[in-house]
Design an enzyme around this catalytic site. Structure first.
Site: not given
Length: 665
Positions: A395, A593, A623
């Site tokens: 991320s 996601d 995610h």
């Protein structure tokens, strides 16, 4: 499964239920029967409208894949979610069917929005980076749409069934924590109150969904930082890196001075943690222990005579954690990092960079880059010779892996031998894309939360809404209290569900009455203008006679308009070719996601430039799946796939390295 077969079977199922659902109008079951029949009629209407839409997407969505071997993009996911929902809990009672019908209505709206995207964007393009009006309309529409149906009975239907109990625990914990947030309680008191309030959210899914929608749309950033930091308890190892560096591994005659991080408040320490399954040369050195701030100090190997010290590893993994640039530390990611260290027999240095909004861009990038340079020069203290160096992150951490490598190239510093970026954020904007539509149904990454994180990293000066109770809560609880809270909430969930009839409707006379009114209201189509005076509707033209359900608490989503967002070191997808050319091999793992299309477009951009890149799209996982690696077989396998890609980076025979100049004190 053939979509025609799915929709035909759904049509038959609805007809069968309608034909057998008959009760005298005056009987106690008459009202329930009427609700069920009405739901079946609505489901049939939505399904008949969706079938040709789904067929149209199936005919073209392969044009948006990375390649033939990697089928994955937001259009594919939306179609899969829409078809999967056709049989999600289709055999349960009227309350279940009403929730399912609401979800199907909203998915129909999402696919209509996706049709607009596919017609407005360029062929094969998942984003329209120049059409700010399209993105603005998408944000406006998202802000008004009803989402609670995806957080109650239908929670996590798009993900692997093994993850749904975890998602339920997260949602119940969050809404319970939201009730006590901002109130003056000790950590133990907060855990006890959360236990007491969690039961009603287990019993009443509609109440849970409505409260979660409210929280995710309009509570302030400090709430998010506080909740996601619940399991944090401070750093075990903290290093302070020095102001200039030398790397004798390459050529000591070529040096570049690397300044310490200075953005926003001037020079300061960079916090790192070293994880190693085996004790290696250098890791017990006095020099390394002098950098540590643990209390008590690290135990010297001389006190553990049975521990056999291993030689330096030729490999070194440098890790940047996720958390939206605003929350968590490396401790949140220990479960898979420890596994990787053991399986790959290497040390891992994880960087705990400063978090936004207190430390917006470029502080985190400066600290990660500085820690990377320090690690190159001091690898002997970490138990490695750094013959091979890989960056890994998920991320926000995936974004930092890419931008640190870009900064190394620009600074004349040795570039890592490869990058492993899991579901990386490569475009920190609210530009519309099909996978961004998934934020409507995602309990882990709603658009309101995503934009709060992006704006915080960009340094947007926004005034957060104060939670009920007036005062700000502390940024985190102690680890023991956090674990207690989580265990109590999970225990309450399991205990209540163990004796509840799964077909039972919402518990509690007052809650049931309230939720019946909500269900009745949601079955009546409404215009955009009916929802809230703060929403200026009319942004999307839906098919005649159709209108999605609208939220009773519209989100206040601030579009990412700050110019910093389009800085290539913030959004590497927007970087010019000269900043990306020369990157090491990049491995990207993406999931179901909002950031899926970021990964596909970034991988395409690198491939078209001739840069080595690999993309894997894992199915049915959300995610953050790396942090969930111990929860299910599917997440464990996905974490293993990422680990094997790191192994390939370390074992590659032909390294393509840029010229490396390193600093000398």
């Amino acid at each position: 499964m053939d979509n025609k077969v799915v929709f035909a079977a759904l049509e038959r199922a609805c007809e069968d239920i309608i034909s057998v659902t008959r009760a005298p109008s005056g009987s106690p079951h008459g009202a329930v029967a009427s609700r069920l029949v009405a739901c079946m009629r609505q489901i049939q209407e939505h399904a008949r409208a969706l079938e040709p839409v789904v067929g149209g997407f199936i005919a073209v969505f392969h044009h948006y894949d990375f390649d033939e071997q990697t089928p994955g993009n937001g259009y594919r996911t939306l179609v899969k979610v829409g078809v999967t929902s056709a049989f999600f809990r289709a055999d349960h009672n009227a309350s279940e069917m009403e929730a399912y019908c609401s979800a199907l209505c909203q998915l129909r709206a999402l696919l209509h929005l996706a049709q607009r995207l596919i017609s407005d964007n360029g062929f094969g393009q998942l984003y329209s980076l120049q059409d700010t009006d399209l993105s603005s309309r998408f944000v406006q529409e998202y802000s008004s749409m009803h989402k609670a149906c995806f957080y109650g009975r239908c929670l996590g239907f798009q993900f692997s069934p093994a993850l749904r109990p975890f998602l339920q625990t997260v949602v119940i914990s969050m809404v319970s924590y939201g009730e006590t947030y901002g109130k003056q309680h000790s950590g133990l008191g907060m855990a006890a109150l959360s236990l007491l309030t969690s039961g009603k959210y287990v019993i009443d899914p509609e109440l849970r969904g409505a409260e979660f929608e409210r929280i995710t749309q309009n509570l302030d950033m400090q709430f998010w930082k506080s909740f996601w930091n619940l399991t944090e308890s401070g750093l075990l190892t903290v290093g302070r890196v020095k102001s200039s560096l030398t790397d004798s591994q390459i050529d000591p005659s070529l040096t570049t001075t690397v300044l310490p991080p200075i953005a926003h408040w001037g020079p300061g320490p960079v916090h790192v943690r070293l994880l190693s399954y085996e004790l290696r040369e250098g890791q017990d050195s006095e020099e390394l222990q002098a950098l540590s701030r643990t209390d008590p100090p690290p135990i010297s190997v001389s006190h553990l005579p049975w521990v056999q010290k291993q030689p330096h590893s030729p490999w070194l993994l440098i890790h940047f954690h996720g958390g939206g640039f605003v929350a968590q530390t490396s401790k949140s990611h220990e479960n898979y990092l420890r596994s990787w260290s053991k399986e790959l027999s290497m040390p891992i240095l994880s960087v705990d960079y400063s978090l936004s909004p207190e430390a917006p861009f470029p502080r985190a990038l400066e600290e990660c880059f500085y820690a990377y340079c320090w690690a190159l020069n001091n690898c002997h203290l970490l138990g490695s010779t750094a013959e091979r160096v890989c960056l890994a992150g998920d991320s926000a951490g995936g974004n930092l892996c890419i931008t640190v490598s870009m900064k190394a190239m620009c600074s004349g510093i040795r570039v890592p031998d490869g990058l492993m970026a899991a579901y990386p954020a490569t475009l920190l904007t609210t530009d519309a894309s099909p996978s961004r539509l998934l934020t409507l149904i995602d309990p882990l990454l709603p658009l309101g939360v995503l934009t709060k994180c992006l704006n915080a990293y960009a340094g947007e000066d926004c005034q957060p809404m104060q939670p009920a109770g007036g005062s700000n809560a502390p940024s985190s609880l102690g680890r023991d209290t956090a674990v207690l809270l989580s265990d109590l909430t999970q225990g309450a969930s399991n205990w209540i569900q163990s004796f509840l009839d799964p077909t039972r409707t919402s518990g509690g006379a007052r809650s049931l009455s309230s939720q019946q009114r909500v269900a009745q209201r949601d079955k009546t189509p409404r215009t955009v203008a009916d929802t809230s005076a703060s929403y200026c509707g009319g942004t999307v033209d839906y098919p005649e006679g159709f209108e999605p359900l609208r939220s009773q608490c519209p989100a206040f989503v601030s579009p990412t308009s700050c110019p910093i967002i389009r800085n290539p070191f913030v959004s590497p997808l927007l970087a010019p070719s000269e900043l990306l050319r020369g990157l090491p091999p990049v491995y990207i793992a993406s999931a179901l996601d909002a950031l899926l299309d970021d990964s596909v477009m970034f991988a395409k951009k690198l491939r078209d430039m001739g840069q080595p890149v690999t993309l894997t799209v894992v199915e049915d996982l959300p995610h953050g799946f790396l942090s969930l690696s111990q929860l299910a077989k599917e997440t464990e396998l996905a974490s293993g796939v990422c680990m094997e890609q790191i192994r390939k980076i370390f074992q590659q025979e032909n390294l393509t390295l840029c010229s490396v100049q390193t600093p000398k004190a």
